[in-house]
Design a protein around this motif. Structure first.
Motif, PDB file in Angstrom:
ATOM      1  N   LYS A   1       7.792   3.650   2.781  1.00  0.00           N
ATOM      2  CA  LYS A   1       8.839   3.190   3.709  1.00  0.00           C
ATOM      3  C   LYS A   1       9.931   2.385   3.014  1.00  0.00           C
ATOM      4  O   LYS A   1      10.924   2.013   3.622  1.00  0.00           O
TER       5      LYS A   1
ATOM      6  N   ASN B   1       0.845  -1.200   0.000  1.00  0.00           N
ATOM      7  CA  ASN B   1       0.000   0.000   0.000  1.00  0.00           C
ATOM      8  C   ASN B   1       0.883   1.253   0.000  1.00  0.00           C
ATOM      9  O   ASN B   1       2.112   1.165   0.011  1.00  0.00           O
TER      10      ASN B   1
ATOM     11  N   ARG C   1       1.570   3.500   2.231  1.00  0.00           N
ATOM     12  CA  ARG C   1       2.451   3.663   3.393  1.00  0.00           C
ATOM     13  C   ARG C   1       3.679   2.761   3.274  1.00  0.00           C
ATOM     14  O   ARG C   1       4.812   3.164   3.551  1.00  0.00           O
ATOM     15  N   GLU C   2       3.441   1.530   2.826  1.00  0.00           N
ATOM     16  CA  GLU C   2       4.557   0.591   2.689  1.00  0.00           C
ATOM     17  C   GLU C   2       5.509   1.021   1.568  1.00  0.00           C
ATOM     18  O   GLU C   2       6.731   0.906   1.697  1.00  0.00           O
TER      19      GLU C   2
END
Lengths: 232, 232
Positions: B155, B149, B151-152
């Protein structure tokens, strides 16, 4: 004779694991174990300001790592003067399949050593370092095969690297999925072990058929069957 | 549409094999083959003038290599600005037992890539690079597991490295013993194949017992059994 206390592995800024701290293992035993489990190391140096990394064989004796190579190889010729190196030994233990792509991972044992590589000089010291490397890669071969003569020793470069500064990282087991993905239960999760396995020994084309495979070749361990080899 | 002719891999000074020239293979196909056969690469950079090498996962798409890692990892954080790297992929194929210690060797396929690592930016480009890496390490997982997603993706750092400058070395077969040692016939000679083999998949402790092992996990190849997984 009293021996001095063994200092812990240093944790300098660059060898401190910044992420995955729970995977960092600072004990010397763990470092030795990783170095003893690997076969090839990746030796990196700086040449004219640029990074260079090459694979090469190695061995360990106590807190010293020996790296082997021809005197003509770029990295070792460079390092023979005593230069800064970083050496990685990585043992791949498995592939981790998670419910999410993000949590896919690998199981591994990794050692990253920072140090100064110094050329081993003198026939006796060089022969001993070569014995350590040979017995690491092909245990039993030092006693079985013809030892290096003076000409061969002169043509071989061996570097020693002190193991004082190193970082060890180990990951094992299954995935660390998010609770939402575990609850959703839409994908398989687990891990697949990986191992470097030895196949059936292949005799050289010019080896007389009277030879059987010596124990140290068949098993990869010294002291397995007659060290001096055997003929049928 | 005409496509431009494919340039040969460059043979700059630093990527020219100085020794073992007979083992050097300059064709692009050989480079791709080595990169596709390996699982982990060793990425080296220069940090504050000192060499640093770390193992990491990767994948290849055409003449581009993608290297994966958390944005917190030292090497990748450093390289995100677009810095010079050297990346080695080494596949160990065997141990070579010679009649002399000197001619002991290893069979391997090795690629050493010199290039500039550039951060992949943009959600779509990053997702595609992650797909390439995921499908290299765990084929079939991109379609089976939950995709990353936003957010991943944020990161995760992905670097791309152009494959224009590289050196490939391959050694295979038995030892190259001296004629005197062959005639003396005092030691076994040959080689022992080595291969990284997959063990039996280990389900995660929290995986419901209703799951069977999907084909892509069991075989390590996509398109092996239902890509979407299966339950008993």
């Amino acid at each position: 004779m009293n021996t001095p206390p063994t200092p812990p592995l240093s944790a300098t800024d660059r060898s401190t694991i910044r992420r995955g701290r729970k995977r960092a293992v600072t004990e010397r035993d763990a470092l030795w174990s990783v170095l003893d489990a690997g076969l090839v190391c990746h030796l990196s140096t700086v040449v004219d300001g640029a990074p260079l990394v090459l694979p090469t064989g190695y061995g360990r004796a106590g807190d010293t790592m020996f790296v082997h190579g021809s005197t003509g190889a770029l990295s070792l010729r460079t390092a023979a003067a005593g230069i800064e190196v970083c050496v990685a030994v990585t043992v791949l233990d498995g592939l981790v399949y998670a419910r999410s792509v993000f949590h896919h991972s690998m199981n591994y044992r990794s050692a990253v050593v920072h140090g100064t590589a110094v050329a081993v000089t003198g026939a006796d010291a060089k022969a001993e370092a070569l014995r350590v490397i040979t017995e690491h890669l092909t245990p039993g071969s030092w006693d079985h095969a013809r030892p290096p003569n003076g000409r061969e020793l002169a043509k071989t470069a061996v570097l020693s690297i002190d193991l004082a500064e190193a970082a060890v990282k180990i990951r094992a087991g299954g995935p660390g999925d998010d609770p939402d993905d575990v609850a959703a239960d839409t994908a398989w999760a687990g891990h697949v072990p990986l191992a470097l396995t030895r196949g059936t020994p292949v005799p050289a084309a010019d080896l007389p058929g009277t030879w059987s495979v010596p124990g140290h070749v068949a098993t990869g361990q010294s002291g397995s069957g007659p060290v001096t080899g055997s003929r049928r």
